[in-house]
Structure formats: C-alpha cells, structure tokens
Design a protein around this motif. Structure first.
Motif, PDB file in Angstrom:
ATOM      1  N   ASN A 262       0.822  -1.205   0.000  1.00 28.56           N
ATOM      2  CA  ASN A 262       0.000   0.000   0.000  1.00 28.56           C
ATOM      3  C   ASN A 262       0.858   1.257   0.000  1.00 28.56           C
ATOM      4  O   ASN A 262       2.017   1.232   0.425  1.00 28.56           O
ATOM      5  N   HIS A 263       0.300   2.345  -0.468  1.00 32.37           N
ATOM      6  CA  HIS A 263       1.021   3.615  -0.520  1.00 32.37           C
ATOM      7  C   HIS A 263       0.135   4.739   0.005  1.00 32.37           C
ATOM      8  O   HIS A 263      -0.855   5.098  -0.638  1.00 32.37           O
ATOM      9  N   CYS A 316       4.426   9.563  -1.658  1.00 28.17           N
ATOM     10  CA  CYS A 316       4.087   8.448  -0.781  1.00 28.17           C
ATOM     11  C   CYS A 316       4.701   8.741   0.578  1.00 28.17           C
ATOM     12  O   CYS A 316       5.839   9.203   0.671  1.00 28.17           O
ATOM     13  N   LYS A 318       5.462   6.601   2.902  1.00 26.01           N
ATOM     14  CA  LYS A 318       6.443   5.613   3.372  1.00 26.01           C
ATOM     15  C   LYS A 318       7.799   6.146   2.928  1.00 26.01           C
ATOM     16  O   LYS A 318       8.091   6.186   1.723  1.00 26.01           O
ATOM     17  N   HIS A 321       9.904   4.855   0.257  1.00 28.13           N
ATOM     18  CA  HIS A 321       9.390   4.872  -1.115  1.00 28.13           C
ATOM     19  C   HIS A 321       9.702   6.176  -1.818  1.00 28.13           C
ATOM     20  O   HIS A 321       9.342   6.357  -2.968  1.00 28.13           O
ATOM     21  N   MET A 392       8.657   7.830  -5.321  1.00 23.24           N
ATOM     22  CA  MET A 392       7.271   8.290  -5.452  1.00 23.24           C
ATOM     23  C   MET A 392       7.111   9.708  -4.914  1.00 23.24           C
ATOM     24  O   MET A 392       6.551   9.926  -3.832  1.00 23.24           O
TER      25      MET A 392
HETATM   26 CU   LIG Z   1       4.736   3.980  -1.043  1.00 23.10          CU
END
Ligand SMILES: [Cu+2]
Length: 455
Positions: A262-263, A316, A318, A321, A392
């Motif tokens: 998931n993002h 994103c 995270k 990422h 991202m």
């Molecule tokens: Cu992500």
C-alpha cells in the motif's frame, strides 16, 4: 424495448466471450498507435463520439480510437519496451504500444468499446479490465473466462461501458511476471453528463515498483517486497512530471495501485476530498477530507482539491518509497565515529569516504560514482538546494497566471514577501536542553552484538 435489446446484446457478447480475431476480421483491426517517448502528451478533446474532458496521464498519453459503426475501437499491442525511469536510467520492461504503463484508455459511459489486443510478448497473456462492469466472458482471466492470448495472436474484447469511473487494465496470465515487468494501464470512463463531476484539471497515474539491480536494466520478477524503484507510471523522481494547475482551479487526481504494497499518498498545502474509488463515485454527503489517503494494492482513489498557489510536495508517505535504489543491509552509522576506520580504508582505497555518521543528507549533496544505468538514491534539485528525494515524489505547482490547458513546468514558485522561512540571524537566547545521551552515559549501557551477523 431498449432494455430488451440491450439484454440480448449483452447476452450475445457474453456467449461470444473474448475471442481470437479471424483472419478476415484481422484485416479490419485498427492500427496500434505507438509512443516511444516518456514525456507527457497532453490529450486533445475528442474529435468524435460523446464529448468529455480528457485526463492528463503523468509521463503518459491516451490511446487514440477509431469510430466504426458507432463502436470505439482501440488496439493494444503487448510487447517488450524500453522505458526511461528517469533521465539517466532506462529499463527493459513489458508494456503496451511502446511504453509502460500502456496508454490510458478513455471513453464515455454508454459507449460500446471494442478492444483488440495483440500479443508480441514471448509468452501468453490476457487483459483484465479492472473494475469495469462487463459480461463475464470479457473479464480477461486466462483459463477461467478465455483461453490465453497465444504468442503472436490477437484477441478482441467488446462491451458497453455501464458506468463512469477510474479503472485499470492489466494481464491476468502469469500476472506476477507480467505486472512486475510493467504491463498495466489506466482505463477512464467519463460520465455521460459531465456537469456534476466537472473539474478543471484531471490527472491520473498508477503506483508501481521495480527491482532492478544497479547497473542492469531488467526487473527481477520474483521480488515480493524489497523493490528498489518505487514509481508512478514507471517513472521515479526527479523523472515524474509536476502536476500543474492555476490558483483556485478544482483539481482531481486519480491514483491506482498495482504494486505489491500500500502507498499512503500525501499532499501538502491543502486538504483534499476522496471523491471516488474503482467501485464508483462517492456521494457528496459521504466524501471525507484528508491530507493523506492510503491506496491499497489493487485499489484506485480519486481525490479533489481547490488549488492554492505554491510548490506543494505530493508523495508516498512511506519514507523508503521516496528513495531510489539503495541497499537495505547498510548499517546505521549515526553517532559512529568513523574517522579511524576511514583512515585505514583510504590507505587501501584512495578517495574512500565514510558516510552516514551525521545522517544521510550528505548523500543527497554529493555525486558519488554510480554504476551505469542507475539513479542516485536521493536526487532532485530545487531552488534551495538538493531535495534528497527519489521514487514516489512529485510537486503540485500552482500559479496565479496559467492558461487553461497549460501543463508546462512553470519553474520554481516565487514566494510573496514575508512568506518564506529563513535563517534567524539575531541573537538566540540559550534554551534549556534535555539531558543528552552523552550527559547521561551511565544509563545508556551499550552492549556490542555478539554472534549476530548482519546486526
Ligand atoms: Cu509507497
């Protein structure tokens, strides 16, 4: 009567299912339009069929169609492609019509579409129209609803688009390999009545990820989680287009997730409203405000906001990422005095530099020699220096004086006087400090790891 006829048409289509194109029919397959560039192609309004406002696919394009007897005919060509992930790195992927992701398919609710798919991959494939309501036999699940599309073969899918929304397409044959290699695209169905869902700018992209060893070009397709290139439409920052809008415009962004995790997509500067999923549009009374929306694997989210002037990060959340290729086995060096070890190593390797003891920002500032065809872990430069970002990450660039339909990068934002953070140069009073680890060394018992390799 209309309903009855529509029923028979649907039933007929279901009985027929997705089928191989006969040799006679093949003569009338429309040309597969190709694209070799990863540059955003701003789509022009449609020249035939029902009117709609086209979406802007980041670093992508929309597939032209041919209108034949009232049916919109598209031709997808699945084949190996070369995709520039960002300037300085190209990947050998599988895609459609020359690029990964494939071109965005755009049509209007109520349209009958006929989608030809030609397979020039080295193995069988199929195309699943993710989220699109259609007869079961058109669903594109190899082995379940159709035989696979053999190497060199062309299949045809045909159905009526029953409702508008944000959808995707991707293979349903050897999916692990074929999605890891980049076979995917957006499928946008515009509403028949555009008024209730009208926006000024409509962007779309797919979240995907690749594991490409530095210095090589082909993804490792067996990787499950530890990808090293986190991409939007198979592009990594600083290769991702900015999302450009004019102050006050209503902006929609549609994001689909075909990666393995998931993002949480986060937008700076203003809140947005989640207005739709691949299951449909959310009624106005049920929309909710967010600044981050988590997009699960196989999900799509459409969200909207009123554009506020500035340069606003969209990324994103995270933090791994928003990095490009990195080794996750590198030990954390914060607080470690590496001077002695660096001295010893540089007698063996001239120019060796110890890094990481003050954090990793140094890596964003310096240009280390890299293997060919690799992106720096953190890169991108803004008006105030290195961004230390990759993967991202992009920028929503909102300006007061933009023409309608102008998507060109307007350059850095000029901050109005008094609205820019800056160094404070007058005297700073001594602030009380929390007891530091150094001052409190007795309570911090450092035990060296024994017998645990890799710690
Ligand atoms: Cu992500």
């Amino acid at each position: 009567m209309t309903q009855r006829r529509a029923f028979f048409q649907t039933a007929g289509a279901a009985l027929l299912g997705a089928s191989a194109v006969s040799r006679i029919a093949a003569a009338s397959v429309p040309e597969a339009v190709m694209q070799t560039s990863a540059a955003m192609q701003v789509p022009a309004p449609p020249t035939n069929g029902r009117p709609f406002q086209p979406i802007v696919t980041l670093n992508g394009w929309s597939l032209p169609w041919r209108m034949k007897d009232g049916v919109k005919e598209f031709h997808l060509l699945a084949e190996p492609v070369v995709r520039e992930i960002a300037p300085g790195m190209k990947a050998q992927l599988w895609g459609y019509n020359g690029q990964s992701p494939g071109p965005t398919i755009e049509a209007v609710e109520g349209d009958r579409v006929r989608l030809f798919v030609t397979n020039r991959l080295p193995e069988v494939t199929s195309v699943h129209w993710h989220g699109v309501p259609l007869p079961s036999g058109m669903d594109g699940v190899s082995g379940l609803t159709q035989p696979p599309i053999g190497v060199g073969k062309t299949f045809v899918y045909e159905f009526v688009l029953q409702r508008s929304g944000s959808f995707m397409y991707h293979p349903h044959a050897d999916e692990m390999t074929q999605i890891a290699m980049g076979l995917m695209g957006l499928f946008i169905v515009h509403p028949k009545d555009p008024r209730p869902l009208k926006v000024d700018r409509d962007f779309g992209f797919i979240l995907n990820a690749y594991d490409i060893e530095p210095g090589s070009a082909t993804p490792r397709v067996n990787t499950m989680l530890d990808f090293n290139l986190w991409t939007w439409n198979s592009r990594a920052f600083p290769g991702i287009d900015p999302l450009v809008a004019r102050t006050g415009e209503r902006v929609r962004i549609r994001v689909g997730n075909l990666s393995m995790t998931n993002h949480p997509i986060h937008l700076h500067g203003t809140h947005f409203e989640v207005v739709g999923t691949d299951g449909g549009w959310i009624p106005k009374s049920a929309r909710w405000p967010e600044v981050t929306t988590d997009i699960g694997v196989g999900q799509m989210r459409a969200f909207e906001f009123d554009a506020v002037a500035g340069d606003w990060a969209i990324h994103c959340h995270k933090s791994h990422h928003t990095m490009n290729a990195m080794g996750h086995g590198v030990p954390t060096m914060i607080g470690v005095d590496q001077r002695e070890v660096a001295r010893k190593i540089s007698s063996l390797i001239p120019g060796y530099m110890a890094m990481g003891e003050r954090g990793m920002h140094d890596m964003a500032e310096m240009q280390m020699p890299l293997p060919d065809n690799t992106l720096p872990m953190m890169s991108g430069t803004g008006p105030f220096g290195p961004l230390g970002m990759g993967g991202m990450f992009s920028v929503v660039k909102v300006r007061d004086n933009l023409q309608r339909g102008d998507f060109k990068d307007p350059g850095p934002y000029l901050h109005p006087p008094g609205t820019l953070a800056s160094e404070y140069t007058a005297e700073v009073p001594t602030a009380p400090r929390a007891p530091s680890a150094q001052a409190d060394a007795q309570t911090l018992q450092v035990r060296k790891p024994t017998g645990h390799e890799g710690h």
